[in-house]
Motif scaffolding. Structure first.
Motif, PDB file in Angstrom:
ATOM      1  N   ALA A 161       1.019  -1.247  -0.095  1.00  0.00           N
ATOM      2  CA  ALA A 161       0.090  -0.198   0.265  1.00  0.00           C
ATOM      3  C   ALA A 161       0.682   1.820  -0.478  1.00  0.00           C
ATOM      4  CB  ALA A 161      -0.775  -0.038   1.062  1.00  0.00           C
ATOM      5  N   GLU A 162       1.812   1.784   1.009  1.00  0.00           N
ATOM      6  CA  GLU A 162       3.146   2.536   1.007  1.00  0.00           C
ATOM      7  C   GLU A 162       3.720   3.019  -0.448  1.00  0.00           C
ATOM      8  OE1 GLU A 162       5.717   2.167   3.733  1.00  0.00           O
ATOM      9  OE2 GLU A 162       4.032   2.429   5.730  1.00  0.00           O
ATOM     10  N   THR A 163       3.714   1.347  -1.590  1.00  0.00           N
ATOM     11  CA  THR A 163       4.528   2.303  -2.490  1.00  0.00           C
ATOM     12  C   THR A 163       3.628   2.195  -4.320  1.00  0.00           C
ATOM     13  OG1 THR A 163       5.290  -0.749  -2.450  1.00  0.00           O
ATOM     14  CG2 THR A 163       7.159   1.259  -1.327  1.00  0.00           C
ATOM     15  N   GLU A 164       2.077   1.604  -3.801  1.00  0.00           N
ATOM     16  CA  GLU A 164       1.596   0.890  -4.963  1.00  0.00           C
ATOM     17  C   GLU A 164       1.657   2.125  -5.611  1.00  0.00           C
ATOM     18  OE1 GLU A 164      -2.335   0.143  -3.905  1.00  0.00           O
ATOM     19  OE2 GLU A 164      -2.551   1.303  -3.113  1.00  0.00           O
ATOM     20  N   ASP A 165       1.220   3.785  -5.513  1.00  0.00           N
ATOM     21  CA  ASP A 165       0.968   4.740  -6.207  1.00  0.00           C
ATOM     22  C   ASP A 165       2.364   5.271  -6.463  1.00  0.00           C
ATOM     23  OD1 ASP A 165      -1.801   3.582  -6.390  1.00  0.00           O
ATOM     24  OD2 ASP A 165      -1.930   5.399  -4.827  1.00  0.00           O
ATOM     25  N   ILE A 166       3.646   4.590  -6.525  1.00  0.00           N
ATOM     26  CA  ILE A 166       5.085   5.761  -7.031  1.00  0.00           C
ATOM     27  C   ILE A 166       5.409   5.532  -8.438  1.00  0.00           C
ATOM     28  CG2 ILE A 166       7.559   6.413  -6.071  1.00  0.00           C
ATOM     29  CD1 ILE A 166       6.835   4.821  -3.332  1.00  0.00           C
ATOM     30  N   PRO A 167       5.470   6.650  -9.287  1.00  0.00           N
ATOM     31  CA  PRO A 167       6.302   6.105 -10.161  1.00  0.00           C
ATOM     32  C   PRO A 167       7.316   5.622 -10.134  1.00  0.00           C
ATOM     33  CG  PRO A 167       5.183   8.196  -9.257  1.00  0.00           C
ATOM     34  CD  PRO A 167       5.465   8.334  -8.552  1.00  0.00           C
ATOM     35  N   ILE A 168       6.916   4.301 -11.460  1.00  0.00           N
ATOM     36  CA  ILE A 168       8.059   3.903 -11.388  1.00  0.00           C
ATOM     37  C   ILE A 168       8.773   3.906 -13.549  1.00  0.00           C
ATOM     38  CG2 ILE A 168       9.531   1.635 -11.611  1.00  0.00           C
ATOM     39  CD1 ILE A 168       7.404   0.560  -9.528  1.00  0.00           C
TER      40      ILE A 168
ATOM     41  N   TYR B 262       8.063  15.432 -14.374  1.00  0.00           N
ATOM     42  CA  TYR B 262       7.023  14.654 -14.763  1.00  0.00           C
ATOM     43  C   TYR B 262       5.546  13.966 -13.186  1.00  0.00           C
ATOM     44  CZ  TYR B 262       2.692  13.207 -17.472  1.00  0.00           C
ATOM     45  OH  TYR B 262       1.266  13.362 -17.986  1.00  0.00           O
ATOM     46  N   HIS B 263       6.504  13.003 -13.601  1.00  0.00           N
ATOM     47  CA  HIS B 263       6.734  11.617 -12.722  1.00  0.00           C
ATOM     48  C   HIS B 263       6.255  12.136 -11.700  1.00  0.00           C
ATOM     49  CE1 HIS B 263       5.689   9.278 -16.002  1.00  0.00           C
ATOM     50  NE2 HIS B 263       7.743   9.167 -16.752  1.00  0.00           N
ATOM     51  N   SER B 264       7.177  12.802 -11.136  1.00  0.00           N
ATOM     52  CA  SER B 264       6.882  14.010  -9.354  1.00  0.00           C
ATOM     53  C   SER B 264       5.859  14.433  -9.790  1.00  0.00           C
ATOM     54  CB  SER B 264       8.104  13.876  -9.073  1.00  0.00           C
ATOM     55  OG  SER B 264       8.690  14.465  -8.250  1.00  0.00           O
ATOM     56  N   SER B 265       5.910  15.411  -9.980  1.00  0.00           N
ATOM     57  CA  SER B 265       4.244  16.575 -10.113  1.00  0.00           C
ATOM     58  C   SER B 265       3.482  15.811  -9.887  1.00  0.00           C
ATOM     59  CB  SER B 265       4.549  17.079 -11.346  1.00  0.00           C
ATOM     60  OG  SER B 265       6.089  17.784 -10.858  1.00  0.00           O
ATOM     61  N   ALA B 266       3.088  14.779 -11.685  1.00  0.00           N
ATOM     62  CA  ALA B 266       1.581  13.948 -10.899  1.00  0.00           C
ATOM     63  C   ALA B 266       1.321  13.450  -9.720  1.00  0.00           C
ATOM     64  CB  ALA B 266       2.368  13.193 -12.168  1.00  0.00           C
ATOM     65  N   TYR B 267       2.695  12.786  -9.657  1.00  0.00           N
ATOM     66  CA  TYR B 267       2.631  11.670  -7.946  1.00  0.00           C
ATOM     67  C   TYR B 267       1.964  12.564  -7.584  1.00  0.00           C
ATOM     68  CZ  TYR B 267       3.927   9.227  -4.388  1.00  0.00           C
ATOM     69  OH  TYR B 267       4.473   8.338  -3.010  1.00  0.00           O
ATOM     70  N   LEU B 268       2.761  14.076  -6.568  1.00  0.00           N
ATOM     71  CA  LEU B 268       2.791  14.954  -5.450  1.00  0.00           C
ATOM     72  C   LEU B 268       1.356  15.173  -5.734  1.00  0.00           C
ATOM     73  CD1 LEU B 268       5.804  16.311  -5.572  1.00  0.00           C
ATOM     74  CD2 LEU B 268       5.262  14.968  -3.948  1.00  0.00           C
TER      75      LEU B 268
ATOM     76  N   ASP C 111      -5.350  13.589  -2.893  1.00  0.00           N
ATOM     77  CA  ASP C 111      -6.058  12.991  -1.948  1.00  0.00           C
ATOM     78  C   ASP C 111      -6.344  12.848  -0.574  1.00  0.00           C
ATOM     79  OD1 ASP C 111      -6.594  10.771  -3.743  1.00  0.00           O
ATOM     80  OD2 ASP C 111      -4.300  10.141  -3.728  1.00  0.00           O
ATOM     81  N   ASP C 112      -5.461  14.091  -0.576  1.00  0.00           N
ATOM     82  CA  ASP C 112      -5.349  14.433   1.238  1.00  0.00           C
ATOM     83  C   ASP C 112      -6.379  15.463   1.438  1.00  0.00           C
ATOM     84  OD1 ASP C 112      -3.409  13.125   1.840  1.00  0.00           O
ATOM     85  OD2 ASP C 112      -1.685  14.861   2.018  1.00  0.00           O
TER      86      ASP C 112
ATOM     87  N   PHE D 194      -8.897  15.489  -0.561  1.00  0.00           N
ATOM     88  CA  PHE D 194      -9.994  14.673  -0.358  1.00  0.00           C
ATOM     89  C   PHE D 194     -10.457  13.897   0.974  1.00  0.00           C
ATOM     90  CE2 PHE D 194     -10.550  13.634  -5.054  1.00  0.00           C
ATOM     91  CZ  PHE D 194     -11.459  14.715  -5.259  1.00  0.00           C
ATOM     92  N   VAL D 195      -9.953  13.642   2.169  1.00  0.00           N
ATOM     93  CA  VAL D 195      -9.626  13.431   3.181  1.00  0.00           C
ATOM     94  C   VAL D 195      -9.887  14.360   3.745  1.00  0.00           C
ATOM     95  CG1 VAL D 195      -8.077  12.246   5.278  1.00  0.00           C
ATOM     96  CG2 VAL D 195      -7.894  11.251   2.427  1.00  0.00           C
ATOM     97  N   SER D 196      -9.328  15.762   4.109  1.00  0.00           N
ATOM     98  CA  SER D 196      -9.786  16.592   5.212  1.00  0.00           C
ATOM     99  C   SER D 196     -10.761  16.490   4.627  1.00  0.00           C
ATOM    100  CB  SER D 196      -8.593  17.629   4.586  1.00  0.00           C
ATOM    101  OG  SER D 196      -8.891  18.655   5.247  1.00  0.00           O
ATOM    102  N   LEU D 197     -11.635  16.887   3.289  1.00  0.00           N
ATOM    103  CA  LEU D 197     -12.703  17.526   2.769  1.00  0.00           C
ATOM    104  C   LEU D 197     -13.634  16.428   3.287  1.00  0.00           C
ATOM    105  CD1 LEU D 197     -13.569  19.298   1.535  1.00  0.00           C
ATOM    106  CD2 LEU D 197     -13.781  17.936  -0.401  1.00  0.00           C
ATOM    107  N   HIS D 198     -13.415  15.389   3.811  1.00  0.00           N
ATOM    108  CA  HIS D 198     -14.758  14.431   4.510  1.00  0.00           C
ATOM    109  C   HIS D 198     -14.445  14.683   6.109  1.00  0.00           C
ATOM    110  CE1 HIS D 198     -16.437  12.493   0.776  1.00  0.00           C
ATOM    111  NE2 HIS D 198     -15.303  11.844   0.594  1.00  0.00           N
ATOM    112  N   GLU D 199     -13.737  14.509   6.698  1.00  0.00           N
ATOM    113  CA  GLU D 199     -13.169  14.569   7.988  1.00  0.00           C
ATOM    114  C   GLU D 199     -13.959  16.202   8.177  1.00  0.00           C
ATOM    115  OE1 GLU D 199      -8.728  14.684   8.497  1.00  0.00           O
ATOM    116  OE2 GLU D 199      -9.612  12.693   8.316  1.00  0.00           O
ATOM    117  N   SER D 200     -13.993  17.510   7.741  1.00  0.00           N
ATOM    118  CA  SER D 200     -14.598  18.527   8.209  1.00  0.00           C
ATOM    119  C   SER D 200     -16.123  18.348   7.888  1.00  0.00           C
ATOM    120  CB  SER D 200     -14.037  19.471   6.664  1.00  0.00           C
ATOM    121  OG  SER D 200     -12.994  19.799   6.382  1.00  0.00           O
ATOM    122  N   GLN D 201     -16.803  17.950   6.443  1.00  0.00           N
ATOM    123  CA  GLN D 201     -18.122  17.464   6.714  1.00  0.00           C
ATOM    124  C   GLN D 201     -18.741  16.593   7.750  1.00  0.00           C
ATOM    125  OE1 GLN D 201     -18.994  14.931   3.811  1.00  0.00           O
ATOM    126  NE2 GLN D 201     -20.759  15.216   3.189  1.00  0.00           N
ATOM    127  N   ALA D 202     -17.713  16.013   8.061  1.00  0.00           N
ATOM    128  CA  ALA D 202     -18.383  14.745   9.434  1.00  0.00           C
ATOM    129  C   ALA D 202     -18.389  15.552  10.390  1.00  0.00           C
ATOM    130  CB  ALA D 202     -17.941  13.500   9.893  1.00  0.00           C
TER     131      ALA D 202
END
Length: 550
Positions: free
Chosen positions: A78-85, A124-130, A136-137, A139-147
């Motif tokens: 999970a920690e590395t599944e999205d890192i660009p390779i 390019y890949h680093s910018s897209a990943y970040l 995603d962060d 969205f998480v923050s948004l949902h927490e604020s909503q609750a």
């Protein structure tokens, strides 16, 4: 458009220390890129957990664990599944590339690339990943604020949840619109150069096949970008007055082929159905997507009903839906499939959300429908019960003007000319490729990197027959002002706009301004040639064919 230089952390995994020295030397001038080297592939994931890379460079041929296996290990955690390779190899064969991408690589470089190219791909890949992580962060923050908000103001739960949902969709729409703009520029660079490369390799059958395959990829990317723009309500619409009954009848064969013989289709269109003001081609796409979703929900066997009705809302109902008018044409797509639980209905319009297995849907069909209906001035909603089917209901604005009969499309052979064309584009690679395409068609071409430079050329006495200008450009002078001032200097000069994302320049309230000619990026040589001949010849019968504009 330049890629913003955000700090990049590169993890290099290669058993050859000389490779590490070479990579370090190649990236040495890039102050925004830091490098960590690991020689033993078995230590790669531990190093990734500590270093937190934004890009991983993996050598293909290594002892004990080769690059393919290492990619699989990264994608399994999970920690590395999205890192660009980026896979590095001395092999340039298609088999290695195909397998690398199948295992989960994001890019493939043959040793050794130019250092500028390496740095550009890393950024390019680093910018897209970040950017994805930030999204995603958010969205998480948004949902927490909503609750938290819903807990503090329980008495306003329903109204605040609806407001929050609308704000979230708007925010994501703006984000997707911006992404689509950059994506379309990239696709235009790739597509334009592929078309030029096609001429350069005319006697090489293998190269022609690969160019054709790559061109199909560009077309798929263009369709994806168009869906993103539709959700973000950033696509330029060309609404006309239509009768939906005639449109549905014209789609009958296409709908039946799309849903298959196992699905029974019923059309219910009353004779007194109102006309509606919509972009007919976009509405066809929406209806087709909804029908395909219904087919999938029914397991390719069931009953699909498309129902039309005239609807009049009272002032309170219209205000609750955020609508300015009260008279609408209701279009309902009803299936007797498996239905959706409330938590799925709540997220159904979000882009990339899908309940289908991987590879069986992009999650953009409903979000595209949502964006289009909202941009048209209507409303769309879902009524679904698990086990009892789904009804998707869209409200389309009633049209007061006369019905416009569809005009037959006349397709003519692609031709060039000898007129002078001024290409105005701030993206150098797009500008150069476009200029070369036009030159190959016989035109005399001038180039300008922005509207100010273009106007300076015209004020200096340059005579042109047509200005082909990007809509969104930096500088003190915008493209619309350039067009207006150019037509004063050169009465009769034609202006063709192009953009992968149009907002407030030539599009207002979601509609293309009257009299404006637009060729949407990414465009093909064929659509470019036909559109230019249409304007230069004053031939209104010549229509765009294929490409991303349709």
């Amino acid at each position: 458009m330049l890629i913003k230089k955000t700090p990049s952390r590169v993890l290099l995994i290669d058993d050859d220390s000389l490779a590490a020295e070479l990579i370090r030397h190649m990236l040495g001038d890039a102050a925004d890129i830091s490098l960590r080297y690991v020689s033993d592939a078995r230590q790669a994931q531990a190093a990734a957990a500590e270093f937190k890379p934004t890009v991983v460079l993996v050598d293909l041929m290594m002892p004990l664990i080769d690059g393919f296996r290492l990619i699989r290990q990264f994608r399994a955690e999970a920690e590395t599944e999205d890192i660009p390779i980026i896979l590095l190899s001395s092999e340039d064969g298609p088999e290695q590339k195909v397998q690398g991408f199948a295992e989960g690589a994001n890019d493939y470089l043959v040793k050794w690339p130019n250092k500028l190219e390496l740095a550009a791909r890393v950024r390019y890949h680093s910018s897209a990943y970040l950017a994805h992580r930030e999204r995603d962060d958010a969205f998480v923050s948004l949902h927490e604020s909503q609750a938290a908000l819903l807990e503090r103001t329980r008495q306003l739960e329903e109204s605040q949840a609806a407001l929050h949902h609308a704000q979230k969709m708007e925010a994501v729409g703006k984000l997707t619109g911006g992404v689509a703009h950059d994506f379309n520029n990239v696709l235009q660079i790739i597509g334009g150069n592929l078309q030029l490369l096609k001429y350069d390799t005319a006697d090489n059958e293998a190269a022609q096949r690969r160019i054709a395959a790559a061109s199909q990829g560009v077309a798929r990317g263009a369709r994806l970008a168009a869906q993103l723009l539709a959700f973000g309500r950033r696509q330029p619409l060309q609404p006309t007055v239509i009768h939906i009954g005639a449109l549905l009848r014209s789609m009958d064969d296409m709908l039946r082929r799309a849903v298959g013989s196992g699905v029974e289709i019923e059309l219910a269109v009353p004779q007194d159905a109102w006309n509606t003001l919509v972009d007919a081609s976009q509405l066809e796409n929406v209806i087709l997507n909804l029908a395909i979703n219904a087919r999938d929900a029914m397991g390719e066997k069931g009953r699909l009903r498309i129902e039309v009705a005239n609807v009049t809302l009272d002032q309170q109902e219209a205000a609750a839906l955020g609508l300015d008018n009260s008279e609408f044409l209701s279009l309902s797509v009803i299936d007797n499939g498996e239905g959706m639980p409330p938590e799925v209905v709540e997220r159904a319009f979000e882009p990339f959300f899908t309940t289908k297995p991987n590879g069986q849907g992009t999650g953009l069909g409903l979000s595209m429908a949502y964006g289009f209906i909202k941009q048209t001035g209507g409303h769309i909603e879902i009524d679904s019960v698990p086990g009892a089917g789904t009804t998707i209901r869209a409200l389309l604005p009633k049209a007061c003007g006369p019905l416009r009969e569809p005009q037959p499309m006349v397709i003519r052979p692609m031709t060039g000319g000898r007129e002078r064309i001024l290409v105005v584009e701030d993206e150098p690679d797009v500008r150069v490729a476009t200029a070369e395409l036009l030159s190959s068609l016989g035109y005399q071409v001038l180039q300008a990197e922005n509207a100010h430079v273009a106007l300076t050329l015209l004020e200096g006495g340059e005579k042109v027959d047509l200005i082909f200008t990007d809509v969104v450009m930096p500088g003190p002078l915008n493209s619309v002002e350039l067009a207006q001032r150019a037509q004063v200097l050169l009465p009769g000069v034609q202006v063709l706009f192009t953009s992968g994302y149009t907002e407030n320049g030539i599009v207002h309230k979601g509609r293309l301004d009257p009299g404006v000619s637009l060729l949407r990026k990414p465009y093909s040589e064929e659509s470019l040639a036909r559109k230019i001949r249409q304007l230069l010849c004053g031939d209104s019968d010549v229509k765009e064919s294929g490409g991303s504009a349709e």
